[in-house]
Design a protein around this motif. Structure first.
Motif, PDB file in Angstrom:
ATOM      1  N   ILE A  29       0.864  -1.185   0.000  1.00  0.00           N
ATOM      2  CA  ILE A  29       0.000   0.000   0.000  1.00  0.00           C
ATOM      3  C   ILE A  29       0.900   1.235   0.000  1.00  0.00           C
ATOM      4  N   ASP A  30       1.030   1.854  -1.150  1.00  0.00           N
ATOM      5  CA  ASP A  30       1.927   3.002  -1.311  1.00  0.00           C
ATOM      6  C   ASP A  30       1.109   4.298  -1.231  1.00  0.00           C
ATOM      7  N   LEU A  31       1.155   4.951  -0.087  1.00  0.00           N
ATOM      8  CA  LEU A  31       0.378   6.174   0.128  1.00  0.00           C
ATOM      9  C   LEU A  31       1.165   7.452  -0.165  1.00  0.00           C
ATOM     10  N   SER A  32       2.418   7.324  -0.538  1.00  0.00           N
ATOM     11  CA  SER A  32       3.290   8.496  -0.617  1.00  0.00           C
ATOM     12  C   SER A  32       2.799   9.555  -1.599  1.00  0.00           C
ATOM     13  N   TYR A  33       2.423   9.141  -2.813  1.00  0.00           N
ATOM     14  CA  TYR A  33       2.001  10.122  -3.816  1.00  0.00           C
ATOM     15  C   TYR A  33       0.699  10.797  -3.414  1.00  0.00           C
ATOM     16  N   GLY A  34      -0.237  10.018  -2.896  1.00  0.00           N
ATOM     17  CA  GLY A  34      -1.502  10.590  -2.461  1.00  0.00           C
ATOM     18  C   GLY A  34      -1.314  11.601  -1.335  1.00  0.00           C
ATOM     19  N   ILE A  35      -0.472  11.264  -0.372  1.00  0.00           N
ATOM     20  CA  ILE A  35      -0.184  12.194   0.723  1.00  0.00           C
ATOM     21  C   ILE A  35       0.439  13.470   0.173  1.00  0.00           C
ATOM     22  N   TYR A  36       1.326  13.310  -0.794  1.00  0.00           N
ATOM     23  CA  TYR A  36       2.033  14.464  -1.359  1.00  0.00           C
ATOM     24  C   TYR A  36       1.086  15.419  -2.077  1.00  0.00           C
ATOM     25  N   ILE A  37       0.202  14.902  -2.910  1.00  0.00           N
ATOM     26  CA  ILE A  37      -0.630  15.808  -3.718  1.00  0.00           C
ATOM     27  C   ILE A  37      -1.872  16.290  -2.974  1.00  0.00           C
ATOM     28  N   PHE A  38      -2.319  15.571  -1.951  1.00  0.00           N
ATOM     29  CA  PHE A  38      -3.510  15.996  -1.214  1.00  0.00           C
ATOM     30  C   PHE A  38      -3.182  16.773   0.060  1.00  0.00           C
ATOM     31  N   GLY A  39      -1.933  16.692   0.523  1.00  0.00           N
ATOM     32  CA  GLY A  39      -1.579  17.286   1.807  1.00  0.00           C
ATOM     33  C   GLY A  39      -1.801  18.786   1.881  1.00  0.00           C
ATOM     34  N   TRP A  40      -1.321  19.524   0.893  1.00  0.00           N
ATOM     35  CA  TRP A  40      -1.442  20.989   0.902  1.00  0.00           C
ATOM     36  C   TRP A  40      -2.887  21.454   0.961  1.00  0.00           C
ATOM     37  N   PRO A  41      -3.764  21.020   0.033  1.00  0.00           N
ATOM     38  CA  PRO A  41      -5.154  21.500   0.093  1.00  0.00           C
ATOM     39  C   PRO A  41      -5.884  21.095   1.370  1.00  0.00           C
ATOM     40  N   ILE A  42      -5.527  19.954   1.944  1.00  0.00           N
ATOM     41  CA  ILE A  42      -6.134  19.560   3.219  1.00  0.00           C
ATOM     42  C   ILE A  42      -5.738  20.540   4.317  1.00  0.00           C
ATOM     43  N   THR A  43      -4.460  20.901   4.360  1.00  0.00           N
ATOM     44  CA  THR A  43      -4.002  21.865   5.366  1.00  0.00           C
ATOM     45  C   THR A  43      -4.646  23.228   5.156  1.00  0.00           C
ATOM     46  N   GLN A  44      -4.748  23.651   3.917  1.00  0.00           N
ATOM     47  CA  GLN A  44      -5.398  24.933   3.621  1.00  0.00           C
ATOM     48  C   GLN A  44      -6.865  24.928   4.062  1.00  0.00           C
ATOM     49  N   THR A  45      -7.546  23.812   3.842  1.00  0.00           N
ATOM     50  CA  THR A  45      -8.949  23.702   4.246  1.00  0.00           C
ATOM     51  C   THR A  45      -9.094  23.751   5.763  1.00  0.00           C
ATOM     52  N   LEU A  46      -8.191  23.080   6.464  1.00  0.00           N
ATOM     53  CA  LEU A  46      -8.223  23.118   7.928  1.00  0.00           C
ATOM     54  C   LEU A  46      -7.998  24.534   8.449  1.00  0.00           C
ATOM     55  N   MET A  47      -7.104  25.276   7.819  1.00  0.00           N
ATOM     56  CA  MET A  47      -6.857  26.656   8.225  1.00  0.00           C
ATOM     57  C   MET A  47      -8.073  27.533   7.947  1.00  0.00           C
ATOM     58  N   LEU A  48      -8.792  27.219   6.888  1.00  0.00           N
ATOM     59  CA  LEU A  48     -10.004  27.982   6.568  1.00  0.00           C
ATOM     60  C   LEU A  48     -11.111  27.698   7.566  1.00  0.00           C
ATOM     61  N   VAL A  49     -11.303  26.420   7.894  1.00  0.00           N
ATOM     62  CA  VAL A  49     -12.391  26.009   8.786  1.00  0.00           C
ATOM     63  C   VAL A  49     -12.095  26.398  10.233  1.00  0.00           C
ATOM     64  N   GLN A  50     -10.824  26.269  10.650  1.00  0.00           N
ATOM     65  CA  GLN A  50     -10.446  26.552  12.044  1.00  0.00           C
ATOM     66  C   GLN A  50      -9.200  27.434  12.076  1.00  0.00           C
ATOM     67  N   PRO A  51      -9.355  28.741  11.856  1.00  0.00           N
ATOM     68  CA  PRO A  51      -8.191  29.637  11.785  1.00  0.00           C
ATOM     69  C   PRO A  51      -7.359  29.669  13.064  1.00  0.00           C
ATOM     70  N   SER A  52      -7.958  29.374  14.202  1.00  0.00           N
ATOM     71  CA  SER A  52      -7.236  29.454  15.470  1.00  0.00           C
ATOM     72  C   SER A  52      -6.577  28.143  15.874  1.00  0.00           C
ATOM     73  N   ILE A  53      -6.570  27.164  15.011  1.00  0.00           N
ATOM     74  CA  ILE A  53      -5.997  25.860  15.324  1.00  0.00           C
ATOM     75  C   ILE A  53      -4.507  26.002  15.640  1.00  0.00           C
ATOM     76  N   SER A  54      -4.009  25.219  16.598  1.00  0.00           N
ATOM     77  CA  SER A  54      -2.588  25.268  16.931  1.00  0.00           C
ATOM     78  C   SER A  54      -1.784  24.576  15.836  1.00  0.00           C
ATOM     79  N   VAL A  55      -0.514  24.917  15.744  1.00  0.00           N
ATOM     80  CA  VAL A  55       0.315  24.349  14.697  1.00  0.00           C
ATOM     81  C   VAL A  55       0.475  22.844  14.864  1.00  0.00           C
ATOM     82  N   TRP A  56       0.541  22.360  16.110  1.00  0.00           N
ATOM     83  CA  TRP A  56       0.686  20.928  16.345  1.00  0.00           C
ATOM     84  C   TRP A  56      -0.573  20.168  15.950  1.00  0.00           C
ATOM     85  N   SER A  57      -1.727  20.742  16.259  1.00  0.00           N
ATOM     86  CA  SER A  57      -2.981  20.113  15.854  1.00  0.00           C
ATOM     87  C   SER A  57      -3.121  20.132  14.338  1.00  0.00           C
TER      88      SER A  57
END
Length: 381
Positions: free
Chosen positions: A286-314
């Motif tokens: 099960i090779d998840l590396s490429y999926g993690i690479y291309i989906f990681g950025w937009p997921i992080t951006q979405t989390l920042m949009l939904v919860q702007p006050s989220i801590s960096v560790w969370s």
């Protein structure tokens, strides 16, 4: 103690390359999460210590391992067509699905109305640009506009055009017969002199596409070199220590960008030989590396949009967990089935090429016959 050479660990059952790619993709997500949380590039991990930050080092790992494994794939491929089809299927199906998913997410989180969003030409242009590997710095209307790093949908994929270029260049190198020890030594020396010279001379200047091309070719060709000289290169802890010390002494100097690639490349291939038990077999299946690479950025951006006050560790933890959760169906439903279809697709393409070649040959013979008849001398009876 028997010496371990690169050739001894090329079988996936004998190496951790897939696991190392997974760790590298995770490192990219972590590095980007720190950056996207603050919006300041200087906050990325290792930025204040080495020229390359954590994400940059991880991408260098990708290119070295890609050069090593893809060269082996090319050598084993029955044709260049199948090789190029396999490379295309590794990149584009999941990338297309990612672009489609981002458009769907965009319709939900955009500040525009659905009608305004879907009628905006930037939406379809984003999809086309993504498939042309040229959408890394672009965005969708009204999406992520208020984030610390606003609007950019998926900056991670900026490296894919360089990866694809390396594939094409490798195919040409092999076609001309340069993937042999003697010929590759000349090519290796010449290309490294040029690319290394570019990085050395341009030290201290703003990074340009030329710098990136030189950097990625150095990484990729180093991986190719590992394969070509697989029976000569010995992997040892002493070697890792030596290149690490050399790298440490070059930090801050014009040589750092060059030496760090050697050090990273050798160390990562050496790590590939260490025993990891069932984790190795699991990541090979099960090779998840490429999926993690291309989906990681937009997921992080979405989390920042939904919860702007989220801590960096969370943010880091949630980004990793959600990226893996999306990468799993991407692998099972898109990436793995696409790779399995490479033989069927390559055979179909080669058959079409053969038919086209036959038509062109028949047309040429027909034109030659007509020309011959038209120039035959007319004799009196």
């Amino acid at each position: 103690m028997a010496l371990t050479r690169v050739g001894d660990i090329l079988d996936p059952k004998q190496n951790n390359f897939t696991l190392l790619r997974l760790l590298a993709a995770s490192a990219v997500v972590i590095s980007h999460a720190v950056f996207l949380h603050s919006g300041h590039k200087a906050d990325e991990i290792l930025s204040s210590i080495t020229y390359f930050n954590l994400g940059d080092h991880a991408v260098n790992v990708f290119f070295v391992l890609s050069g090593l494994t893809v060269t082996g794939s090319l050598v084993k491929s029955p044709s260049t067509t199948e090789f190029m089809v396999a490379r295309g299927l590794r990149i584009f199906p999941a990338l297309g699905a990612c672009a489609l998913l981002l458009v769907l997410v965009g319709t939900i989180v955009t500040t525009c109305t659905p009608t305004q969003f879907l009628s905006d030409t930037r939406v379809w242009r984003y999809g086309v640009s993504t498939l042309l590997l040229n959408s890394a710095a672009t965005g969708l209307p009204g999406v992520f506009a208020g984030n610390p790093h606003p609007s950019v949908m998926n900056a991670s994929i900026w490296t894919l055009k360089y990866e694809a270029a390396c594939y094409v260049l490798l195919a040409f190198v092999a076609w001309f017969g340069f993937v042999t020890k003697r010929r590759f030594t000349w090519l290796f020396g010449l290309s490294w002199t040029i690319a290394g010279g570019i990085l050395f001379v341009r030290s201290g200047h703003d990074t340009t596409p030329l710098d990136q091309a030189a950097r990625f070719w150095l990484c990729f060709s180093l991986g190719v070199g590992f394969y070509v000289f697989r029976n000569q290169i010995v992997l040892s802890a002493f070697g890792v220590a030596a290149v690490s010390v050399l790298f440490w002494f070059t930090i801050g100097s014009p040589l750092e960008r060059i030496v760090s690639l050697f050090a990273t490349g050798y160390a990562i291939v050496w790590l590939g030989k260490l025993p990891t038990g069932h984790l190795r077999s699991l990541t090979n299946r099960i090779d998840l590396s490429y999926g993690i690479y291309i989906f990681g950025w937009p997921i992080t951006q979405t989390l920042m949009l939904v919860q702007p006050s989220i801590s960096v560790w969370s943010l880091i933890l949630l980004s990793l967990v959600l990226a893996m959760a999306v990468a799993l169906p991407s692998w099972l439903l898109i990436e793995r089935p696409s790779m399995r279809a490479r033989k069927i697709i390559s055979i179909s393409i080669e058959a079409r090429i053969d038919r086209l070649r036959q038509r062109l040959k028949s047309k040429h013979l027909h034109e030659m016959a007509q020309h011959t008849r038209s120039v035959q001398p007319i004799t009196d009876k």
